[in-house]
Design a protein around this motif. Structure first.
Motif, mmCIF file in Angstrom:
data_model
loop_
_atom_site.group_PDB
_atom_site.id
_atom_site.type_symbol
_atom_site.label_atom_id
_atom_site.label_comp_id
_atom_site.label_asym_id
_atom_site.label_seq_id
_atom_site.Cartn_x
_atom_site.Cartn_y
_atom_site.Cartn_z
ATOM 1 N N ASP A 54 0.045 -8.073 -4.567
ATOM 2 C CA ASP A 54 -0.447 -7.763 -5.908
ATOM 3 C C ASP A 54 -0.480 -6.253 -6.125
ATOM 4 O O ASP A 54 -0.212 -5.462 -5.218
ATOM 5 C CB ASP A 54 -1.818 -8.397 -6.159
ATOM 6 C CG ASP A 54 -2.884 -7.914 -5.176
ATOM 7 O OD1 ASP A 54 -2.833 -6.739 -4.755
ATOM 8 O OD2 ASP A 54 -3.766 -8.718 -4.825
ATOM 9 N N GLU A 55 -0.818 -5.880 -7.336
ATOM 10 C CA GLU A 55 -0.744 -4.468 -7.731
ATOM 11 C C GLU A 55 -1.676 -3.583 -6.894
ATOM 12 O O GLU A 55 -1.368 -2.418 -6.645
ATOM 13 C CB GLU A 55 -1.108 -4.329 -9.216
ATOM 14 C CG GLU A 55 -0.155 -5.014 -10.173
ATOM 15 C CD GLU A 55 1.192 -4.328 -10.298
ATOM 16 O OE1 GLU A 55 1.357 -3.219 -9.738
ATOM 17 O OE2 GLU A 55 2.079 -4.903 -10.951
ATOM 18 N N ALA A 56 -2.800 -4.135 -6.436
ATOM 19 C CA ALA A 56 -3.749 -3.328 -5.668
ATOM 20 C C ALA A 56 -3.155 -2.854 -4.349
ATOM 21 O O ALA A 56 -3.645 -1.892 -3.746
ATOM 22 C CB ALA A 56 -5.019 -4.130 -5.413
ATOM 23 N N GLU A 57 -2.098 -3.526 -3.884
ATOM 24 C CA GLU A 57 -1.481 -3.174 -2.612
ATOM 25 C C GLU A 57 -0.370 -2.143 -2.753
ATOM 26 O O GLU A 57 0.302 -1.832 -1.772
ATOM 27 C CB GLU A 57 -0.949 -4.435 -1.937
ATOM 28 C CG GLU A 57 -2.040 -5.439 -1.579
ATOM 29 C CD GLU A 57 -1.479 -6.726 -1.028
ATOM 30 O OE1 GLU A 57 -1.167 -6.771 0.180
ATOM 31 O OE2 GLU A 57 -1.357 -7.692 -1.806
ATOM 32 N N ILE A 58 -0.178 -1.645 -3.953
ATOM 33 C CA ILE A 58 0.815 -0.590 -4.164
ATOM 34 C C ILE A 58 0.074 0.737 -4.175
ATOM 35 O O ILE A 58 -0.486 1.162 -5.190
ATOM 36 C CB ILE A 58 1.594 -0.797 -5.487
ATOM 37 C CG1 ILE A 58 2.203 -2.201 -5.518
ATOM 38 C CG2 ILE A 58 2.664 0.273 -5.626
ATOM 39 C CD1 ILE A 58 3.129 -2.506 -4.361
ATOM 40 N N ASN A 59 0.019 1.370 -3.027
ATOM 41 C CA ASN A 59 -0.712 2.621 -2.896
ATOM 42 C C ASN A 59 -0.148 3.422 -1.735
ATOM 43 O O ASN A 59 0.711 2.954 -0.984
ATOM 44 C CB ASN A 59 -2.213 2.370 -2.707
ATOM 45 C CG ASN A 59 -2.493 1.440 -1.537
ATOM 46 O OD1 ASN A 59 -2.111 1.716 -0.400
ATOM 47 N ND2 ASN A 59 -3.174 0.326 -1.800
ATOM 48 N N GLN A 60 -0.643 4.628 -1.600
ATOM 49 C CA GLN A 60 -0.139 5.539 -0.585
ATOM 50 C C GLN A 60 -0.333 4.989 0.820
ATOM 51 O O GLN A 60 0.592 5.042 1.651
ATOM 52 C CB GLN A 60 -0.858 6.881 -0.734
ATOM 53 C CG GLN A 60 -0.380 7.982 0.179
ATOM 54 C CD GLN A 60 -1.261 9.204 0.050
ATOM 55 O OE1 GLN A 60 -2.410 9.216 0.492
ATOM 56 N NE2 GLN A 60 -0.745 10.246 -0.603
#
Length: 727
Positions: A403-409
């Motif tokens: 999900d979108e929350a897992e797109i991070n640095q």
């Protein structure tokens, strides 16, 4: 009506794509991360970054120097409109598929002069298993744009040749540029394919003048996109990409086929398992029907249909092992890596040829039209069943819940530790270790450990963005500066405006400069190499020509003046947007010296007032005169003003543990973002304290010198206010 029906069919096909998750944790996720990297660059005021800021655990890597940027910019547009990064990537491929079907319809309608036949061609192209494989299994967002551009480029080139209208010429130039910016590997075949198409038109019409006119539009398109493809091609040797592309499982030799394994063994298209990269059997049968129909009705069909017969034959032939001589000797073609990437051209050829079978259907004649209508409807329904049966997430084994929350640095860096291609594909040759090694502690007896350098008495960061540093220096001895960035042609260091030699240094090949004693203003920035400057100028000049071409016919001297003026004006605008003075941060000077030569030299704290559930965001700037022997952890505490208690804290290694201090080189300037989460902190004034400690010994590193040192080797960093912002 036809466009509406094609749009409806596209929506129906794409419904499974918008299920939760992503179709591919490789190509698709990398496309998502490219959009994320581009968004991060824009936040730092870098509107066309050559480098990805988070790659290689914060050291950066030349992502957009080599990977075509168009899909990432389109994804960024959707992101700015409110979609998440995953949804933005899905939106790009959705629009690509829609434009693919529409483009096939528009071109076929122009060529066959029959809207029903064109509609059939559009549906067959939409249902092409390879186009669906690109989206649903490979998740190749950039390549999906190629198959959307192809029909529109053929159509506009054909129309420009026939009508000579300026609008079509402008479209040709823009689409040639778009193909190169979308997916350069397939553009190596797509652009020549359409160029040969126009050459055949010219041969049939005996019209060399029109051929030259279209060729001019092609050249203009190449110039428009030159800012990307020319540096990518000329400077490819700076990375280890060719070793990856031309060897092992990704080489041409490993991906050509025998006759026995060329086609799928099932009429129902397969999108998983070893057969997924074989050509769809039902599509081969449809293509054969189209060729036979053309042979039987050749006198009543446009002769340019034979061009698509030839294109289909060539595209299928070069999939086979018999074609290895071509792949091994023709220039540049190996960059495509996988011959099956050209299935898209074969799919388009089949769509046009199959649509031509219905070129004599007259819908106005109800008495004679119902039979071919039933045949077409039945065949299209059968093709849909063949193509779509296996096109559901539960039948795609590499579909991944994300999900979108897992797109991070941090997620990017975690994947980097396991060998993420987004890191390794752009590894520079100056890096002496595997890119995964950048996140590992340096061995104590590392033979590549460099000797210490002198630490200037004064070293202040006056302004900074990720690729530009302005420092005020006072040093009684010569010293070495190494940036936390890999050396790449274009890095410049100036001392009071005087150029200083820059080159790679340390195991990371960092941008390094040997500097003299004295007091001076030091500016280190990544500019353009000679080839990039020339390519940028050519693209600006081409864009000026393209814009002036929109105007009605004028005198040549006026056009030349407008082109020159626009080139200068556009160049000035770009210079303003990326000017040296447009920095992202202006850190405060906070000199703190620890043992082992580690110094905090700056702090960027954008705000001093926070809500009780906010997070304190800051950026810390460090300098070390030697490689530390220990991987020290950083602690940051939000404490009461009287230092009797703390209300929030974070204990972490630099870069969230993905770049330990022992990896830092002597003379390295390191900066990274840090966050202190707040959880229902009582409103009031607090101060932020920090220090370093050895996690194995449980002991703080001694503070040698600091203006606001506190007992226990802690340092007062800033004072903040927490307020109640309500629910």
């Amino acid at each position: 009506m036809a466009l509406f029906l094609l749009a409806s069919a596209t929506v129906a096909i794409l419904i499974p794509l918008w299920s939760p998750g992503i179709p591919n944790p490789g190509d698709f996720l990398m496309s998502v991360h490219r959009i994320y990297e581009l968004a991060g660059a824009w936040e730092n005021g870098i509107f066309y970054p050559r480098f990805g800021l988070d790659l290689n655990f914060g050291y950066t890597a030349p992502l957009f120097q080599y990977y075509p940027p168009l899909a990432s910019y389109l994804g960024l547009l959707f992101n700015k409109l409110g979609l998440g990064f995953i949804a933005s990537a899905k939106a790009v491929v959705s629009v690509s598929l829609l434009l693919s079907g529409w483009g096939a319809y528009v071109y076929a309608s122009s060529l066959l002069k029959n809207r029903f036949a064109a509609f059939v061609a559009g549906v067959v192209y939409l249902l092409s298993p390879y186009l669906l494989l690109v989206i649903f299994e490979r998740g190749a967002v950039s390549e999906s744009l190629t198959w959307a551009i192809l029909p529109w480029l053929v159509w506009s080139a054909h129309r420009y040749f026939v009508t000579r209208r300026r609008a079509y010429g402008l479209a040709v130039a823009a689409l040639v540029a778009a193909s190169m910016l979308a997916h350069n590997a397939t553009a190596l075949f797509l652009v020549p394919l359409v160029a040969f198409y126009v050459a055949v038109l010219a041969l049939l019409a005996r019209d060399a003048a029109s051929l030259l006119r279209v060729a001019g539009a092609f050249v203009l398109g190449a110039g428009l996109s030159g800012f990307y493809w020319a540096p990518a091609l000329v400077e490819m040797g700076l990375t280890k990409s060719t070793e990856f592309m031309f060897s092992g499982a990704t080489s041409i030799e490993a991906n050509v086929k025998t006759l026995a394994d060329f086609a799928q063994t099932s009429l129902v298209s397969l999108y998983a398992g070893p057969e997924r990269f074989r050509f769809a059997t039902w599509q081969l049968l449809a293509g054969a029907a189209g060729v036979i129909g053309l042979a039987l009705m050749r006198r009543r069909r446009p002769p340019m249909l034979w061009y698509w017969v030839g294109a289909l034959a060539v595209m299928l032939f070069i999939q086979l092992e018999f074609s290895l001589a071509f792949w091994q000797n023709a220039p540049f073609v190996r960059y495509i890596q996988f011959p099956w990437r050209l299935y898209g051209i074969a799919a388009f050829s089949i769509a046009i040829l199959f649509g031509a079978l219905f070129a004599e259907v007259k819908l106005a004649s109800k008495r004679s039209a119902w039979q071919p209508l039933l045949v077409a409807a039945g065949l299209l329904a059968l093709f849909a069943w063949f193509s779509l049966t296996n096109l559901r997430p539960n039948r795609l084994p590499i579909w991944q819940a994300l999900d979108e929350a897992e797109i991070n640095q941090q997620a990017i860096w975690t994947r980097g530790q396991s060998g993420y291609p987004l890191f390794g594909d752009y590894t520079l040759r100056t890096l002496s270790i595997d890119d995964r090694g950048l996140a590992l502690s340096r061995p104590s007896e590392d033979p590549m450990r460099l000797p210490p350098t002198f630490a200037p008495e004064k070293l202040e960061v006056r302004a900074e963005n990720p690729f530009r540093y302005v420092l005020d220096v006072a040093s009684s001895q010569p010293w070495t500066l190494r940036l936390h960035r890999p050396y790449f042609p274009g890095w410049q260091v100036t001392k009071n405006g005087e150029a200083v030699a820059v080159g790679p240094g340390g195991v990371g090949g960092l941008a390094s400069a040997e500097l003299p004693a004295g007091e001076y203003r030091l500016v280190a920035s990544l500019g353009d190499s000679t080839v990039r400057r020339i390519a940028n100028l050519v693209s600006l000049f081409s864009l000026a020509i393209w814009l002036v071409w929109w105007l009605s016919r004028r005198r040549w001297w006026l056009d030349a003046t407008l082109v020159a003026g626009l080139t200068i004006g556009l160049g000035a605008l770009i210079f303003y947007l990326q000017h040296d003075g447009r920095y992202a941060r202006y850190p405060a000077t906070t000199p703190v010296q620890f043992e082992e030569g580690i110094r905090l030299i700056g702090l960027d704290l954008p705000a001093t007032t926070y809500c009780a559930t906010d997070a304190v965001q800051m950026r810390l700037y460090w300098f070390t005169d030697r490689s530390p022997q220990t991987d020290y952890k950083l602690f940051l505490h939000v404490a009461t003003l009287d230092d009797t208690g703390k209300v929030a804290q974070v204990d972490t290694m630099p870069f969230e543990g993905f770049n330990p201090m022992t990896r830092w080189e002597p003379g390295e300037l390191v900066d990274f973002a840090q966050t202190i989460p707040l959880e229902n902190v009582t409103p009031g004034r607090y101060r932020v304290l920090f220090g370093l400690y050895n996690q194995e010994m449980g002991q703080n590193l001694r503070v040698v010198n600091a203006a606001a040192a506190l007992p226990g080797d802690r340092v007062h960093l800033a004072e903040i206010e927490i307020v109640d912002c309500g629910s």
